[in-house]
Design an enzyme around this catalytic site. Structure first.
Site, PDB file in Angstrom:
ATOM      1  N   LYS A  31      51.561  -2.792  29.952  1.00  0.00           N
ATOM      2  CA  LYS A  31      50.695  -1.911  30.748  1.00  0.00           C
ATOM      3  C   LYS A  31      51.082  -1.975  32.219  1.00  0.00           C
ATOM      4  O   LYS A  31      51.299  -0.947  32.859  1.00  0.00           O
ATOM      5  CB  LYS A  31      49.216  -2.333  30.604  1.00  0.00           C
ATOM      6  CG  LYS A  31      48.666  -2.178  29.211  1.00  0.00           C
ATOM      7  CD  LYS A  31      47.195  -2.546  29.154  1.00  0.00           C
ATOM      8  CE  LYS A  31      46.898  -3.988  29.474  1.00  0.00           C
ATOM      9  NZ  LYS A  31      47.483  -4.963  28.534  1.00  0.00           N
ATOM     10  N   THR A  32      51.164  -3.192  32.721  1.00  0.00           N
ATOM     11  CA  THR A  32      51.504  -3.342  34.131  1.00  0.00           C
ATOM     12  C   THR A  32      52.923  -2.819  34.384  1.00  0.00           C
ATOM     13  O   THR A  32      53.175  -2.138  35.387  1.00  0.00           O
ATOM     14  CB  THR A  32      51.374  -4.825  34.548  1.00  0.00           C
ATOM     15  OG1 THR A  32      50.048  -5.252  34.218  1.00  0.00           O
ATOM     16  CG2 THR A  32      51.582  -5.004  36.034  1.00  0.00           C
ATOM     17  N   ASP A 216      44.998  -1.100  37.740  1.00  0.00           N
ATOM     18  CA  ASP A 216      45.370  -2.037  36.672  1.00  0.00           C
ATOM     19  C   ASP A 216      44.148  -2.894  36.335  1.00  0.00           C
ATOM     20  O   ASP A 216      43.242  -3.027  37.145  1.00  0.00           O
ATOM     21  CB  ASP A 216      46.524  -2.935  37.151  1.00  0.00           C
ATOM     22  CG  ASP A 216      47.222  -3.650  35.990  1.00  0.00           C
ATOM     23  OD1 ASP A 216      46.860  -3.398  34.820  1.00  0.00           O
ATOM     24  OD2 ASP A 216      48.148  -4.447  36.256  1.00  0.00           O
ATOM     25  N   GLU A 217      44.112  -3.488  35.175  1.00  0.00           N
ATOM     26  CA  GLU A 217      42.999  -4.360  34.750  1.00  0.00           C
ATOM     27  C   GLU A 217      41.656  -3.633  34.934  1.00  0.00           C
ATOM     28  O   GLU A 217      40.689  -4.201  35.429  1.00  0.00           O
ATOM     29  CB  GLU A 217      42.992  -5.665  35.557  1.00  0.00           C
ATOM     30  CG  GLU A 217      44.319  -6.398  35.599  1.00  0.00           C
ATOM     31  CD  GLU A 217      44.540  -7.347  34.417  1.00  0.00           C
ATOM     32  OE1 GLU A 217      43.706  -7.360  33.509  1.00  0.00           O
ATOM     33  OE2 GLU A 217      45.573  -8.023  34.420  1.00  0.00           O
ATOM     34  N   GLN A 247      40.245  -7.918  27.117  1.00  0.00           N
ATOM     35  CA  GLN A 247      40.519  -8.883  28.179  1.00  0.00           C
ATOM     36  C   GLN A 247      39.502  -8.821  29.312  1.00  0.00           C
ATOM     37  O   GLN A 247      39.777  -9.266  30.418  1.00  0.00           O
ATOM     38  CB  GLN A 247      41.921  -8.675  28.742  1.00  0.00           C
ATOM     39  CG  GLN A 247      43.011  -9.007  27.751  1.00  0.00           C
ATOM     40  CD  GLN A 247      44.390  -8.961  28.380  1.00  0.00           C
ATOM     41  OE1 GLN A 247      44.708  -9.736  29.252  1.00  0.00           O
ATOM     42  NE2 GLN A 247      45.199  -8.017  27.946  1.00  0.00           N
ATOM     43  N   ARG A 602      48.903 -15.437  26.979  1.00  0.00           N
ATOM     44  CA  ARG A 602      49.792 -15.723  28.119  1.00  0.00           C
ATOM     45  C   ARG A 602      51.093 -16.341  27.628  1.00  0.00           C
ATOM     46  O   ARG A 602      52.082 -16.381  28.342  1.00  0.00           O
ATOM     47  CB  ARG A 602      49.148 -16.704  29.130  1.00  0.00           C
ATOM     48  CG  ARG A 602      47.871 -16.263  29.832  1.00  0.00           C
ATOM     49  CD  ARG A 602      47.975 -14.925  30.443  1.00  0.00           C
ATOM     50  NE  ARG A 602      47.413 -13.923  29.550  1.00  0.00           N
ATOM     51  CZ  ARG A 602      47.663 -12.625  29.652  1.00  0.00           C
ATOM     52  NH1 ARG A 602      48.479 -12.168  30.565  1.00  0.00           N
ATOM     53  NH2 ARG A 602      47.126 -11.762  28.817  1.00  0.00           N
TER      54      ARG A 602
HETATM   55  P1  ATP Z   1      48.498  -8.072  30.193  1.00  0.00           P
HETATM   56  O1  ATP Z   1      47.540  -7.403  29.281  1.00  0.00           O
HETATM   57  O2  ATP Z   1      48.585  -9.529  29.905  1.00  0.00           O
HETATM   58  O3  ATP Z   1      48.275  -7.741  31.622  1.00  0.00           O
HETATM   59  P2  ATP Z   1      50.574  -6.095  30.129  1.00  0.00           P
HETATM   60  O4  ATP Z   1      50.213  -5.127  29.076  1.00  0.00           O
HETATM   61  O5  ATP Z   1      50.309  -5.716  31.528  1.00  0.00           O
HETATM   62  O6  ATP Z   1      49.954  -7.511  29.788  1.00  0.00           O
HETATM   63  P3  ATP Z   1      53.235  -6.590  31.035  1.00  0.00           P
HETATM   64  O7  ATP Z   1      52.928  -7.807  31.836  1.00  0.00           O
HETATM   65  O8  ATP Z   1      53.475  -5.314  31.738  1.00  0.00           O
HETATM   66  O9  ATP Z   1      52.119  -6.415  29.930  1.00  0.00           O
HETATM   67  O10 ATP Z   1      54.501  -6.855  30.096  1.00  0.00           O
HETATM   68  C1  ATP Z   1      54.609  -8.025  29.298  1.00  0.00           C
HETATM   69  C2  ATP Z   1      56.059  -8.428  29.173  1.00  0.00           C
HETATM   70  O11 ATP Z   1      56.780  -7.465  28.422  1.00  0.00           O
HETATM   71  C3  ATP Z   1      56.747  -8.503  30.523  1.00  0.00           C
HETATM   72  O12 ATP Z   1      57.601  -9.615  30.515  1.00  0.00           O
HETATM   73  C4  ATP Z   1      57.522  -7.203  30.575  1.00  0.00           C
HETATM   74  O13 ATP Z   1      58.672  -7.321  31.380  1.00  0.00           O
HETATM   75  C5  ATP Z   1      57.902  -6.969  29.118  1.00  0.00           C
HETATM   76  N1  ATP Z   1      58.069  -5.541  28.766  1.00  0.00           N
HETATM   77  C6  ATP Z   1      57.173  -4.552  28.956  1.00  0.00           C
HETATM   78  N2  ATP Z   1      57.640  -3.367  28.485  1.00  0.00           N
HETATM   79  C7  ATP Z   1      58.875  -3.614  27.989  1.00  0.00           C
HETATM   80  C8  ATP Z   1      59.901  -2.794  27.359  1.00  0.00           C
HETATM   81  N3  ATP Z   1      59.716  -1.497  27.146  1.00  0.00           N
HETATM   82  N4  ATP Z   1      61.034  -3.426  26.986  1.00  0.00           N
HETATM   83  C9  ATP Z   1      61.217  -4.756  27.185  1.00  0.00           C
HETATM   84  N5  ATP Z   1      60.305  -5.566  27.765  1.00  0.00           N
HETATM   85  C10 ATP Z   1      59.143  -5.011  28.169  1.00  0.00           C
HETATM   86 MG    MG Z   2      49.099  -6.561  33.025  1.00  0.00          MG
END
Ligand code: ATP
Ligand code: MG
Length: 742
Positions: A31-32, A216-217, A247, A602
């Site tokens: 997402k981030t 975000d969040e 979350q 995490r």
């Molecule tokens: P959270 O809910 O914990 O905030 P999130 O959904 O924001 O998580 P991110 O932190 O953006 O997730 O991504 C998690 C991991 O996956 C990071 O290390 C990111 O670099 C990797 N990632 C995200 N998208 C891809 C992709 N399309 N290909 C490879 N790696 C990815």
């Molecule tokens: Mg995130």
């Protein structure tokens, strides 16, 4: 090009730039990352960074996001990537008059807030045993989160005796804040909202400026934050919010999960995109987290899948007591580190700050470097707070709280009586304490032995104020430190404690240097105002350095959004996690469960859960039952090797004491061998040599424990790609995938 890194769904989200968009997805689904790429994409399409607003949860997350965007599209001045609090602060700095404040208002943190409340209770003759300060602070905060003033509080709650007392405290508190030209954290949001809501022109200015808004969040926004965002996005509705209802962990601080669940209602045009692939965690970790969160009712159902290996199973260990637990974790870190991991790959995430001390002890003993993130370090130190108060007086002579803090630091011979008198004079004159005392006439009414010292104090503060355009922050700091006599007083004490304080003050100076350097590098002049703002709004997760070479210790709450290869979650006991306050409320229990989900997700590669049969917390020792969340966890995902699931040797001891403990509730179903450190160490060595040390080359025939035989077709620094006879092509993490050469 920029969006090449994204998967189809993520790309779809990044490309949907016009109109409301909700990205609802589980942990680690990118997402981030998607939001970051979306910003970069907009800029690449020619959008001015100046027109983009992105709101994140911590200053650290904001910095990180800016860094990533700039890596993709280059330096982006004028782009607002910040937290809700910093955003509100900026708006209020630009429009303080509309908020009814004077320029250079200050922000009170929780310590100032409590000091102020303490004074008020004294003034109003309210007994702080009957009305504890924390209790009052919490009520006031809750009222502000609901946008209710003292009058509305009384009206809504009814005018009982107790409520009337609270009403008077609340009312006086607001009055005093205003008088000190100060706002607390809740005021920042509330005043920003009021300024935008009540001033069409100001609102219009920001609406025109920010053509694209992202949050975000989003699951953790409260009602006030939600309204601010709605106002800003009202005209164009180019609003993208990102979140995970699983979350939401800040309901206790007013976060309203409905903000995300009702997004489609509020914005009927909204497009909803779900991301389902998890890129962070190994399969077993993901499955374990789901087996727990599944027990929450009232969640939007979401599936997450991963291409990653199943990886290691979750290791659960029950230790005899909390000291053993801390020792176990430190030891496990030593065993796991090996040649392929650094200490910063490890995190210990606990439920409450009070748990940190034992881990600090055990890590120190094992000479493991660590960084601890707690609200009680750095900024909370007495000497740092004193110096910050001096600096605050330089920018805001109305700040009575700061004045009261430092007037006798160092000793200037001002007793309680004199202070009371001074406060009365200032009140009559309608001035702040510093303003009043700056008048020679008032000064002369002080006891004669205090006069010289106070005169000196006033003159230094005024000098710093007048010269602040020409001085660096560090110069101001030096001036205050030396010429107020603060440093000398410490030196004269000549104790170990005083020496520690002096060191801390020097430490704080390097912190100021860093701030100046950072500003200088981006071509701006560092102002004292900005520095104080940073100090006031820095949350605890903000002192976190990635790649520090240190194990990270922090609460589960501050771990939000972060990721680590190895995560330890200690204290999995009923009463601690879930906390005892949540045990008889379904709603609170669900929030704790979400926190558990946040913690587990995490972890990228390894997850360790521990509990202690006996624990001393807040000075009280208690036998504790294993956490309900452990009972919910799918047992198939637990490592049942026998050498890592520990059973306390004291199963017998406890029952012979006649104490019923968690170890008897039969959570661990698999047969358990007692902990054998030697066998454990041997296994760790074997694991290390199995990892990474085997060099795979393209063309190697390999066997995988689950997928069977295959052929290596690509190898890079971190991954190995194999075509398996039965499963086809798979990309796997080097060092984790259970591969052997055949
Ligand atoms: P959270 O809910 O914990 O905030 P999130 O959904 O924001 O998580 P991110 O932190 O953006 O997730 O991504 C998690 C991991 O996956 C990071 O290390 C990111 O670099 C990797 N990632 C995200 N998208 C891809 C992709 N399309 N290909 C490879 N790696 C990815
Ligand atoms: Mg995130």
């Amino acid at each position: 090009m920029i969006l090449d890194h994204l998967n189809d769904k993520q790309r779809e989200a990044a490309l949907h730039t016009e109109g409301p968009l909700l990205i609802l997805a589980g942990a680690g689904s990118g997402k981030t990352a998607t939001m970051t790429h979306r910003i970069a994409y907009l800029i690449e399409q020619g959008m001015s960074p100046y027109k983009i607003l992105a709101v994140t949860f911590t200053n650290k997350a904001a910095e990180e996001m800016r860094h990533r965007v700039e890596k993709l599209v280059g330096y982006c001045p004028g782009m607002w990537i910040l937290t809700f609090h910093s955003m509100s602060l900026r708006i209020l700095r630009e429009h303080y008059e509309a908020a009814g404040y004077e320029k250079n208002f200050v922000v009170y943190d929780t310590v100032d807030q409590k000091a102020l409340l303490k004074n008020i209770l004294k003034e109003l003759n309210v007994d702080s045993k009957e009305y504890p300060i924390n209790y009052l602070a919490a009520i006031i905060s809750k009222e502000k989160e609901a946008d209710r003033g003292p009058e509305e509080y009384l009206e809504l709650e009814g005018d009982t005796f107790k409520n009337k007392v609270i009403y008077r405290v609340y009312k006086e508190y607001q009055k005093q804040l205003k008088k000190n030209n100060a706002m607390d954290f809740d005021d920042l949001l509330l005043n920003a909202l009021h300024v935008l809501r009540d001033n069409k022109e100001i609102l219009g200015e920001y609406q025109r400026r920010f053509s694209y808004i992202m949050v975000d969040e989003y699951q953790d926004t409260n009602h006030i934050q939600y309204q601010i965002i709605r106002l800003l996005a009202a005209s164009h509705q180019n609003l993208c919010v990102v979140g995970d209802d699983d979350q939401c962990i800040y309901q206790w601080r007013g976060a309203d999960i409905r903000n995300i669940l009702d997004f489609e209602k509020d914005f009927p045009e909204a497009k909803v995109i779900k991301l389902e692939q998890n890129y962070r965690s190994c399969g077993n970790i993901l499955a374990a987290a789901h087996s727990v969160i599944r027990n929450n009712r009232g969640r939007k159902s979401k599936k997450l899948w991963t291409e990653a290996e199943e990886g290691h199973k979750i290791v659960y260990s029950r230790l005899d007591n909390d000291k053993e637990e801390a020792y176990y974790v430190a030891r496990e870190i030593q065993l796991l580190k090996g040649p392929h991991r650094d200490y910063d790959d490890f995190a210990i995430l606990y439920r409450t700050n009070a748990q940190s001390r034992l881990f600090e002890d055990s890590l120190r003993r094992q000479r493991i470097p660590y960084q601890i993130l707690s609200g009680f370090s750095f900024y909370e130190r007495k000497e740092t707070k004193d110096m910050i108060s001096y600096m605050r007086l330089v920018v805001n002579s109305k700040d009575d709280m700061a004045f009261l803090r430092i007037i006798n630091e160092p000793k200037r011979g001002i007793g309680a009586k004199t202070l009371e008198k001074l406060q009365a004079i200032a009140m009559v004159r309608g001035e702040s304490l510093l303003e009043a005392i700056s008048d020679e006439e008032v000064l002369l009414s002080l006891p004669s032995k205090a006069q010289a010292a106070v005169r000196e104090l006033v003159s230094i503060i005024n000098m710093c104020r007048d010269e602040r355009e020409n001085l660096r922050i560090s110069d101001i700091y030096d001036n205050l430190l030396v010429r107020t006599g603060y440093m000398r007083a410490l030196e004269e004490q000549n104790t170990v404690e005083a020496e520690g304080r002096i060191e801390n003050l020097l430490d704080f100076k390097s912190f100021i240097y860093d701030f100046e350097k950072e500003k200088q590098e981006s071509g701006e002049k560092a102002t004292l105002e900005e520095f104080l703002e940073k100090v006031a709004t820095d949350g605890d997760a903000d002192k976190f350095e990635s790649e520090s070479g240190k194990v990270t210790l922090m609460t589960l709450h501050s771990a939000k959004g972060l990721e680590f290869p190895v995560v330890f979650m200690p204290g999995m006991e009923d009463g601690l996690f879930p906390s005892h306050r949540s045990i008889d409320s379904e709603e609170k229990l669900e929030e704790e469960r979400r926190l558990c989900y946040v913690g587990m997700t995490r972890a990228k590669e390894r997850l360790f859960l521990t509990s202690a049969s006996f624990r001393v917390l807040y000075g009280q020792g208690e036998y504790a039952r294993e956490s309900q969340f452990l009972r919910e966890l799918d047992k198939k995902l637990l490592d049942s090797d026998g050498d890592t699931v520990y059973e306390p040797q004291s199963r017998k001891t406890h029952s012979s004491l006649g104490v019923s403990t968690g170890s008897l509730d039969g959570f661990a179903e698999t047969p358990i061998k007692p902990y054998d450190p030697l066998a454990r160490a041997k296994k760790a060595v074997k694991e290390h040599s199995a990892q990474g040390d085997i060099a795979f080359d393209v063309g190697d025939k390999v066997a995988h424990s689950k997928f069977g035989a295959g052929l290596v077709i690509d190898v890079d620094e971190k991954t190995i790609t194999v075509i398996f006879d039965s499963e086809g092509r798979k990309k796997m993490a080097k060092g984790i995938a259970p591969l052997t050469k055949i």
